[in-house]
Design a protein around this motif. Structure first.
Motif, PDB file in Angstrom:
ATOM      1  N   VAL A 269       1.069  -1.341  -0.056  1.00 48.47           N
ATOM      2  CA  VAL A 269      -0.046  -0.131  -0.565  1.00 48.47           C
ATOM      3  C   VAL A 269       0.753   1.304  -0.096  1.00 48.47           C
ATOM      4  N   VAL A 270       0.793   2.082  -0.779  1.00 43.66           N
ATOM      5  CA  VAL A 270       1.486   3.287  -1.009  1.00 43.66           C
ATOM      6  C   VAL A 270       0.278   4.621  -1.217  1.00 43.66           C
ATOM      7  N   VAL A 271       0.504   5.539  -0.361  1.00 40.53           N
ATOM      8  CA  VAL A 271      -0.350   6.921  -0.356  1.00 40.53           C
ATOM      9  C   VAL A 271       0.340   7.657  -1.031  1.00 40.53           C
ATOM     10  N   SER A 272      -0.041   8.392  -1.625  1.00 40.12           N
ATOM     11  CA  SER A 272       0.592  10.029  -1.568  1.00 40.12           C
ATOM     12  C   SER A 272       0.284  10.759  -1.576  1.00 40.12           C
ATOM     13  N   SER A 273       1.457  11.765  -0.904  1.00 35.99           N
ATOM     14  CA  SER A 273       0.352  13.194  -0.097  1.00 35.99           C
ATOM     15  C   SER A 273       1.404  14.045   0.257  1.00 35.99           C
ATOM     16  N   ASP A 274       2.032  15.231   0.052  1.00 39.17           N
ATOM     17  CA  ASP A 274       2.104  16.302   0.523  1.00 39.17           C
ATOM     18  C   ASP A 274       1.734  16.439   2.115  1.00 39.17           C
ATOM     19  N   LEU A 275       2.711  17.582   2.489  1.00 40.75           N
ATOM     20  CA  LEU A 275       2.113  18.134   3.908  1.00 40.75           C
ATOM     21  C   LEU A 275       1.635  19.842   3.943  1.00 40.75           C
ATOM     22  N   SER A 276       2.351  20.104   4.166  1.00 43.54           N
ATOM     23  CA  SER A 276       1.734  21.502   4.246  1.00 43.54           C
ATOM     24  C   SER A 276       1.974  22.692   2.885  1.00 43.54           C
ATOM     25  N   HIS A 277       1.523  23.374   2.409  1.00 43.83           N
ATOM     26  CA  HIS A 277       1.045  24.330   1.445  1.00 43.83           C
ATOM     27  C   HIS A 277       1.930  25.752   1.726  1.00 43.83           C
ATOM     28  N   TYR A 278       2.614  26.654   1.429  1.00 44.70           N
ATOM     29  CA  TYR A 278       3.219  27.978   0.548  1.00 44.70           C
ATOM     30  C   TYR A 278       3.031  28.767   2.321  1.00 44.70           C
TER      31      TYR A 278
ATOM     32  N   ASP B  75      -7.113  12.139  12.367  1.00 43.25           N
ATOM     33  CA  ASP B  75      -7.854  13.644  12.005  1.00 43.25           C
ATOM     34  C   ASP B  75      -7.001  14.150  11.551  1.00 43.25           C
ATOM     35  N   LEU B  76      -6.405  14.255  10.387  1.00 38.82           N
ATOM     36  CA  LEU B  76      -5.189  15.111   9.590  1.00 38.82           C
ATOM     37  C   LEU B  76      -6.349  15.864   8.957  1.00 38.82           C
ATOM     38  N   LEU B  77      -6.114  17.302   8.892  1.00 44.07           N
ATOM     39  CA  LEU B  77      -7.189  18.217   7.844  1.00 44.07           C
ATOM     40  C   LEU B  77      -6.044  18.134   6.741  1.00 44.07           C
ATOM     41  N   PRO B  78      -6.725  19.055   5.832  1.00 39.08           N
ATOM     42  CA  PRO B  78      -6.214  19.216   4.473  1.00 39.08           C
ATOM     43  C   PRO B  78      -5.266  20.336   4.304  1.00 39.08           C
TER      44      PRO B  78
END
Length: 255
Positions: free
Chosen positions: A170-179, A202-205
């Motif tokens: 299983v691989v989940v593709s995600s960056d963290l915080s932006h800008y 409980d992570l948010l966008p």
């Protein structure tokens, strides 16, 4: 995404992937194959070093898997479900990664996912992983899933099917915080990393653009007694970009 997120010529791309893997090798060998990974998905010049730190864990374990369940967020098109493509393979300059079309059809027939070629055609979060996956094992089959605003339980159930299959990574593709500025991003991403390492779904966008898939993985992993550790945590200010507006990248391994 060829020529945009990574080089469009196979020799150049292969050389870049190999260099990223060589330059970001783990200090200790992985004793057992990871059950799941979280990796970032920006252009390889930015997030490639962090992604490579996770993919390095597969170097001696690639033959342990027959397929990869790869999930990521929808960046360009609205989606309130989970979508898979109807095509037979995903291509990049290093080759074609075949899809497990029979399994995807079964998932569609059960109503767990839906076919949506358009959302995949415009999305980069899956394709930017292909050079690493094909370099690790060109014979894997792919189960690519775009996770839109789907219920957490539905995502966790789907990911659980992958975790319960010993030959599926299983691989989940995600960056963290932006800008954010460099220092603010570091504080936000450290807090996010603590949530991930505690398996808190409980992570948010604004913490992770792929939070839907990440939360699903965290929920499914916690139910199966898996542990997670942070392999790498940096941002674009550490790799190839300026430090006034950075994007956070984290790599995590579940076992």
């Amino acid at each position: 995404m060829s020529g945009t997120f990574y080089p469009g010529r196979a020799p150049d791309l292969q050389a870049q992937v190999q260099r990223l893997l060589d330059d970001n090798a783990p200090q200790e060998a992985q004793a057992a194959p990871p059950r799941a990974l979280i990796v970032p998905h920006a252009g390889l010049v930015y997030s490639g070093p962090v992604a490579a730190s996770a993919y390095n864990l597969l170097r001696t374990h690639a033959q342990a898997y027959a397929r990869v369940l790869l999930l990521g967020p929808n960046h360009r098109m609205p989606l309130r479900s989970m979508a898979v493509p109807s095509t037979a393979g995903f291509a990049c300059p290093l080759g074609v990664m075949k899809l497990d079309t029979a399994r995807l059809r079964d998932w569609v027939d059960h109503g767990w996912v839906e076919y949506n070629d358009e959302v995949h055609r415009l999305e980069h979060c899956i394709e930017v992983q292909l050079p690493f996956l094909l370099s690790a094992n060109p014979h894997w089959q792919l189960l690519p899933v775009i996770a839109g605003q789907a219920p957490k339980e539905a995502v966790a159930e789907l990911i659980g099917r992958g975790l319960d299959s010993a030959d599926t990574l299983v691989v989940v593709s995600s960056d963290l915080s932006h800008y954010h500025s460099y220092g603010i991003a570091q504080r936000i991403d450290r807090a996010t990393s603590q949530h991930i390492e505690r398996l808190e779904a409980d992570l948010l966008p604004d913490q992770a653009c792929g939070c839907v898939a990440v939360n699903g993985l965290l929920r499914a992993a916690a139910r199966r007694g898996l542990s997670v550790h942070c392999v790498d945590l940096r941002n674009s200010g550490d790799t190839a970009g300026p430090r006034d507006r950075v994007v956070g990248y984290g790599a995590y391994a579940f076992a």
